[in-house]
Write a protein that holds these residues in place. Structure first.
Motif, PDB file in Angstrom:
ATOM      1  N   ASN A   1       0.852  -1.185   0.000  1.00  0.00           N
ATOM      2  CA  ASN A   1       0.000   0.000   0.000  1.00  0.00           C
ATOM      3  C   ASN A   1       0.889   1.237   0.000  1.00  0.00           C
ATOM      4  OD1 ASN A   1      -1.810   2.112   0.553  1.00  0.00           O
ATOM      5  ND2 ASN A   1      -3.125   0.793   1.802  1.00  0.00           N
ATOM      6  N   PRO A   2       1.294   1.698  -1.177  1.00  0.00           N
ATOM      7  CA  PRO A   2       2.233   2.824  -1.254  1.00  0.00           C
ATOM      8  C   PRO A   2       1.696   4.099  -0.608  1.00  0.00           C
ATOM      9  CG  PRO A   2       2.020   1.717  -3.383  1.00  0.00           C
ATOM     10  CD  PRO A   2       0.950   1.173  -2.508  1.00  0.00           C
ATOM     11  N   GLN A   3       0.403   4.355  -0.726  1.00  0.00           N
ATOM     12  CA  GLN A   3      -0.150   5.575  -0.157  1.00  0.00           C
ATOM     13  C   GLN A   3      -0.015   5.615   1.355  1.00  0.00           C
ATOM     14  OE1 GLN A   3      -4.177   5.740  -1.632  1.00  0.00           O
ATOM     15  NE2 GLN A   3      -3.566   6.792  -3.514  1.00  0.00           N
ATOM     16  N   ALA A   4      -0.103   4.444   1.980  1.00  0.00           N
ATOM     17  CA  ALA A   4       0.041   4.373   3.432  1.00  0.00           C
ATOM     18  C   ALA A   4       1.486   4.128   3.852  1.00  0.00           C
ATOM     19  CB  ALA A   4      -0.849   3.270   3.991  1.00  0.00           C
ATOM     20  N   GLY A   5       2.404   4.042   2.872  1.00  0.00           N
ATOM     21  CA  GLY A   5       3.810   3.817   3.192  1.00  0.00           C
ATOM     22  C   GLY A   5       4.124   2.393   3.589  1.00  0.00           C
ATOM     23  N   ILE A   6       3.273   1.439   3.208  1.00  0.00           N
ATOM     24  CA  ILE A   6       3.481   0.027   3.561  1.00  0.00           C
ATOM     25  C   ILE A   6       4.174  -0.673   2.404  1.00  0.00           C
ATOM     26  CG2 ILE A   6       2.350  -2.131   4.201  1.00  0.00           C
ATOM     27  CD1 ILE A   6       0.119  -0.489   5.426  1.00  0.00           C
TER      28      ILE A   6
ATOM     29  N   ILE B   1      -4.627  -2.048   7.695  1.00  0.00           N
ATOM     30  CA  ILE B   1      -5.569  -0.930   7.557  1.00  0.00           C
ATOM     31  C   ILE B   1      -6.479  -1.176   6.366  1.00  0.00           C
ATOM     32  CG2 ILE B   1      -4.012   0.788   8.598  1.00  0.00           C
ATOM     33  CD1 ILE B   1      -3.364   1.733   5.739  1.00  0.00           C
ATOM     34  N   ALA B   2      -7.638  -0.531   6.388  1.00  0.00           N
ATOM     35  CA  ALA B   2      -8.535  -0.604   5.243  1.00  0.00           C
ATOM     36  C   ALA B   2      -8.064   0.366   4.168  1.00  0.00           C
ATOM     37  CB  ALA B   2      -9.959  -0.263   5.687  1.00  0.00           C
TER      38      ALA B   2
END
Length: 506
Positions: free
Chosen positions: A449-454, A478-479
């Motif tokens: 999940n790039p947006q969440a930095g994962i 996370i969702a």
């Protein structure tokens, strides 16, 4: 307000496909029946989809053959197994996304909803005060026959409300306004739901009670018994309990709950009439009522507790869900009613049985108050028509989220179970381009999940005996929108990577 939920779609929601699909499909958490299927084209025009096949929980729809490039909206409206309408839409694009056409939102139609609620209250009043009252007059309180005109009015009210509620059910099912109540298609849609069977059986019970209401002979008594049994059975044919498991236990529990309410609440007005007239017959009726009603109250309480446990499941759901809130409100009114019953039994009943002056009239007034509280309980219970039980919400939350990813050399049907953030299981069926099963040497799931930095999380899958590759113990923290990649090791020298995005709800 959904009681069934969408668990998958082909093309997947938000997917971009290279060529127009020949078939569209929608999969649900429980069996459904389609009501309205529409495809909204990129230019905003709408096409009704009338060719489909229902395979258990999956609806396979023939797509129009002239679909152009751009973004399409598949809008659907179905009726779930418990008789409640469910609506939604999915979006897919052909070639490349375009500006999404506008689909009508699922706004609450308050006139239809209010009419449904009022009709449900009137139906309850007719069943319990009408059919239940007639049963009481014929079997328990013959001296209460002076209340027959009121009982007949309740029967007429209940029958009329039951018939009208069929049309209102059709309006709700089709999402049509109240002005369409006279449309034939609306009534057909209402009859096609599981509630339609309830209406048919309950209408029979009302008509039987009305036709035989003036007969005090054995045939009239027998008819009142058949009416109360049929009316109670009708309530177990649809609604939340009709789709709950185990149905061999839930449906009888609904029947016991309803029939005991009918005997208890239906006896109140005739008993009040009998007590106002006084005499030995009234005292005998009061004695029979006092001996029978504790048994009825115990049975309906046991059945109600069973239904509540199955539907609510957890104490937290009593506060966190609308269904639980309604149950709490109903329980509060029941506590008041039970306290009044106890007071009547220990304060007013004994003096009335002894024939003390004025005691019968005081008891009659207390019974009228009980009747008013019962009406309030009916009004609260009628709102359950619009609240999915926590049981159904839990089933929907546990359903998997699935996507289909394909490439030139392989494709995969992937599921995330349960379809929400937290611990999940990833599973995939690997297929060759010709849709035959492929057995690769190794399969690895990659989530990030790039947006969440994962950063990418890799989980190697294990091939199961059913041909499905599974990876357990995966945690989606996370969702949101995740990137899901499947690395398929076809041979020692060939690795196929399939990637797409998947929406993980809370």
């Amino acid at each position: 307000m959904a009681h069934a939920s969408l668990t998958g779609a082909v093309p997947a929601d938000g997917a971009v496909v290279n060529a127009p699909p020949k078939t569209l499909s929608l999969s649900f958490s429980e069996p459904v029946s389609p009501l309205v299927l529409r495809l909204i084209l990129p230019d905003g025009q709408s096409k009704t989809l009338e060719t489909f096949v229902l395979r258990d929980r999956t609806l396979e729809i023939a797509a129009p053959g002239d679909l152009a490039a751009g973004t399409h909206v598949l809008a659907w409206r179905v009726v779930s197994e418990d008789g409640h309408p469910v609506a939604g839409s999915t979006i897919f694009s052909i070639g490349a996304p375009s500006s999404a056409p506008q689909a009508a939102g699922e706004a609450i139609d308050w006139p239809v909803r209010t009419a449904l609620w009022l009709a449900r209250i009137a139906m309850y009043a007719g069943l319990f005060f009408g059919i239940g009252g007639l049963f009481a007059v014929r079997w328990l309180i013959p001296d209460g026959a002076a209340g027959l005109p009121v009982i007949k009015m309740a029967l007429l009210l209940g029958f009329s409300a039951t018939v009208v509620s069929l049309g209102l059910q059709g309006l709700d099912a089709l999402g049509a306004p109240l002005s369409n109540l006279t449309d034939r298609a609306v009534w057909s849609a209402g009859l096609a739901t599981s509630f339609g069977l309830t209406v048919v059986v309950l209408s029979f019970a009302f008509l039987l009670a009305l036709v035989t209401s003036s007969r005090a002979t054995f045939s009239g008594r027998a008819a009142s018994l058949v009416a109360v049994v049929a009316g109670s059975a009708a309530m177990a044919l649809s609604g939340h309990a009709s789709s709950a498991t185990p149905q061999w236990l839930m449906r009888p529990a609904v029947f016991v709950h309803v029939v005991t309410i009918a005997i208890w609440i239906g006896s109140l007005p005739p008993l009040a009439y009998a007590l106002q007239h006084g005499g030995d017959a009234a005292r005998q009726a009061l004695g029979r009522f006092s001996r029978l009603i504790p048994v009825c109250v115990a049975a309906l309480t046991a059945a109600g507790l069973l239904l509540a446990i199955v539907q609510v499941q957890t104490f937290d759901a009593l506060v966190s869900t609308a269904y639980g809130n309604v149950l709490l409100a109903k329980t509060a009114l029941l506590v008041v009613l039970f306290l009044l019953v106890v007071a009547n039994r220990w304060v007013f009943t004994k003096p009335a049985e002894r024939g003390e002056l004025g005691s019968a009239r005081r008891l009659a007034r207390a019974i009228i108050i009980e009747t008013m509280i019962a009406l309030a309980i009916f009004a609260v219970a009628a709102t359950w028509r619009f609240t999915p039980p926590p049981r159904a919400l839990a089933i929907a939350a546990a359903q998997p989220v699935s996507i289909h990813i394909h490439a030139d050399k392989a494709m995969a049907e992937i599921a995330v179970t349960p379809g929400r953030a937290g611990p999940v299981e990833l599973s995939a069926v690997i297929l060759a381009p010709d849709f035959t099963t492929m057995i690769p040497k190794e399969v690895t799931f990659v989530l990030f999940n790039p947006q969440a930095g994962i950063e990418p999380m890799r989980r190697k899958a294990t091939l199961q005996a059913d041909g499905v590759w599974r990876a357990s113990g995966v945690v989606v923290p996370i969702a949101g929108q995740w990137h899901l990649r499947v690395d398929i090791l076809v041979s020692d020298f060939e690795l196929v990577r399939l990637q797409d995005t998947i929406e993980i709800p809370r």
